[in-house]
Design a protein around this motif. Structure first.
Motif, PDB file in Angstrom:
ATOM      1  N   ALA A   1       0.833  -1.204   0.000  1.00 15.69           N
ATOM      2  CA  ALA A   1       0.000   0.000   0.000  1.00 15.69           C
ATOM      3  C   ALA A   1       0.868   1.255   0.000  1.00 15.69           C
ATOM      4  CB  ALA A   1      -0.926  -0.012   1.217  1.00 15.69           C
ATOM      5  N   HIS A   2       1.972   1.198   0.732  1.00 14.63           N
ATOM      6  CA  HIS A   2       2.896   2.349   0.801  1.00 14.63           C
ATOM      7  C   HIS A   2       3.548   2.596  -0.555  1.00 14.63           C
ATOM      8  CE1 HIS A   2       5.366   5.272   2.858  1.00 14.63           C
ATOM      9  NE2 HIS A   2       6.482   4.678   2.469  1.00 14.63           N
ATOM     10  N   LYS A   3       3.868   1.546  -1.253  1.00 13.74           N
ATOM     11  CA  LYS A   3       4.520   1.660  -2.567  1.00 13.74           C
ATOM     12  C   LYS A   3       3.645   2.442  -3.543  1.00 13.74           C
ATOM     13  CE  LYS A   3       6.541  -1.173  -6.259  1.00 13.74           C
ATOM     14  NZ  LYS A   3       7.905  -0.639  -6.130  1.00 13.74           N
ATOM     15  N   TYR A   4       2.320   2.235  -3.443  1.00 12.06           N
ATOM     16  CA  TYR A   4       1.393   2.886  -4.374  1.00 12.06           C
ATOM     17  C   TYR A   4       0.676   4.070  -3.733  1.00 12.06           C
ATOM     18  CZ  TYR A   4       2.319  -1.093  -7.356  1.00 12.06           C
ATOM     19  OH  TYR A   4       2.947  -2.035  -8.141  1.00 12.06           O
ATOM     20  N   ASP A   5       1.320   4.669  -2.709  1.00 13.01           N
ATOM     21  CA  ASP A   5       0.836   5.909  -2.072  1.00 13.01           C
ATOM     22  C   ASP A   5      -0.541   5.765  -1.424  1.00 13.01           C
ATOM     23  OD1 ASP A   5       3.148   7.171  -2.933  1.00 13.01           O
ATOM     24  OD2 ASP A   5       2.230   7.864  -4.799  1.00 13.01           O
ATOM     25  N   LEU A   6      -0.908   4.547  -1.039  1.00 10.92           N
ATOM     26  CA  LEU A   6      -2.182   4.341  -0.356  1.00 10.92           C
ATOM     27  C   LEU A   6      -2.030   4.494   1.157  1.00 10.92           C
ATOM     28  CD1 LEU A   6      -3.457   1.235  -2.369  1.00 10.92           C
ATOM     29  CD2 LEU A   6      -4.063   3.651  -2.697  1.00 10.92           C
ATOM     30  N   VAL A   7      -0.793   4.393   1.636  1.00 11.33           N
ATOM     31  CA  VAL A   7      -0.476   4.578   3.050  1.00 11.33           C
ATOM     32  C   VAL A   7       0.695   5.537   3.141  1.00 11.33           C
ATOM     33  CG1 VAL A   7       0.383   3.468   5.152  1.00 11.33           C
ATOM     34  CG2 VAL A   7      -1.320   2.303   3.741  1.00 11.33           C
TER      35      VAL A   7
ATOM     36  N   ARG B   1       8.735   6.899  -5.290  1.00 10.19           N
ATOM     37  CA  ARG B   1       8.973   8.195  -4.650  1.00 10.19           C
ATOM     38  C   ARG B   1       8.681   8.153  -3.147  1.00 10.19           C
ATOM     39  NH1 ARG B   1       5.671  11.961  -3.043  1.00 10.19           N
ATOM     40  NH2 ARG B   1       3.918  10.837  -3.967  1.00 10.19           N
ATOM     41  N   THR B   2       7.550   7.570  -2.769  1.00  9.16           N
ATOM     42  CA  THR B   2       7.182   7.498  -1.352  1.00  9.16           C
ATOM     43  C   THR B   2       8.126   6.575  -0.597  1.00  9.16           C
ATOM     44  OG1 THR B   2       4.867   7.836  -1.961  1.00  9.16           O
ATOM     45  CG2 THR B   2       5.306   7.005   0.253  1.00  9.16           C
ATOM     46  N   GLU B   3       8.495   5.454  -1.214  1.00  8.99           N
ATOM     47  CA  GLU B   3       9.433   4.531  -0.580  1.00  8.99           C
ATOM     48  C   GLU B   3      10.789   5.201  -0.363  1.00  8.99           C
ATOM     49  OE1 GLU B   3       8.314   0.116  -2.129  1.00  8.99           O
ATOM     50  OE2 GLU B   3       8.949   1.552  -3.659  1.00  8.99           O
TER      51      GLU B   3
END
Length: 281
Positions: free
Chosen positions: A42-48, A101-103
């Protein structure tokens, strides 16, 4: 029809339980393993937006120490906040790293928090020894606020690209100091350090800073790097002086005083060969 639906549900549940049983459990067990995997996806796809500490460490381990190299390469070589940001950004551009980017932002913050060096690591050891002995001054922090100050006389301005973010050697009459400000748990105030900083020669009259330029600031506001400039101290009385002091008076905090012995000797550092190789003039 109902029996078929019930049979399908039971089969799906059995299949799921079998999958959970067959996967390799992590340190926290199979349920924790699946929870962490789901959070990372979820973090990888900006959901978290945020991960807990255990999930953040797992992201770092799975991204930086399995696809590229062992963790000793990272953990035995602390870097500055800026260097970690540059390294992770560079690695993210390589296909094998596959860092979103988020990772990347989360990994940078983890490395800055856990494997931080206040000292740039790109310069040769002999140069760093001279810097630490003659030009670099630091304190041990108060209220979780740490200063590192590097005085750069004219003969050492060629070191600026290695010590200050996106900077070039400056050929001017101004006295120049590179300043690192760090905090581990708080947020750095948006101070104009020129308003709170002065220098004096041989304990004499104070000279106020002329300018404070911020060169780098991390996204968490834990690390800041900039340049303080003052009126020239290399000419006149400054050329015959025996000591230099910088006084920083942060609001609502004790005064910080940093000392240098003058004159700064010529160490023959006119050309610098970095650890990555290559001569810079």
């Amino acid at each position: 029809m109902l029996s078929l639906t019930l049979f399908t549900l039971i089969l799906a549940m059995v299949s799921f339980l079998a999958f959970v049983y067959l996967i390799e459990p992590g340190p926290g067990g199979r349920v924790q393993y699946l929870t962490t995997k789901a959070a990372l996806l979820a973090h990888k796809y900006d959901l978290v937006d945020h991960l807990d500490p255990a999930q953040t460490r797992q992201l770092y381990l799975s991204t930086c120490t399995r696809q590229c190299h062992g963790k000793d390469v990272i953990e035995l070589t602390p870097r500055t906040a800026l260097e970690w940001e540059q390294i992770v950004t560079r690695m993210g551009k390589q296909e094998k790293a596959s860092i979103g980017r988020t990772e990347a932002k989360t990994i940078i913050e983890y490395l800055q928090r856990n494997h931080l060096s206040n000292v740039p690591t790109i310069l040769p050891e002999a140069t760093m020894r001279f810097l630490k002995k003659r030009l670099w001054r630091l304190d041990f922090g108060e209220s979780d606020l740490y200063f590192d100050i590097i005085y750069l006389p004219r003969g050492y301005r060629h070191l600026m690209p290695y010590l200050a973010f996106k900077s070039k050697p400056v050929d001017s009459d101004e006295a120049l100091f590179i300043v690192y400000v760090n905090t581990h748990t708080g947020i750095l105030p948006p101070w104009d350090l020129a308003k709170y900083t002065a220098i004096r020669i041989d304990g004499g009259e104070e000279a106020k800073a002329a300018n404070w330029q911020v060169l780098y600031e991390d996204g968490q506001l834990h690390h800041r790097q900039g340049v303080l400039t003052f009126p020239d101290i290399d000419q006149g009385a400054g050329a015959r002086a025996g000591s230099l002091e910088m006084l920083i008076r942060p609001p609502a905090m004790r005064e910080r005083i940093f000392h240098w012995r003058l004159p700064i000797p010529d160490a023959g550092l006119r050309s610098t060969k970095t650890k990555q190789g290559g001569d810079k003039q």
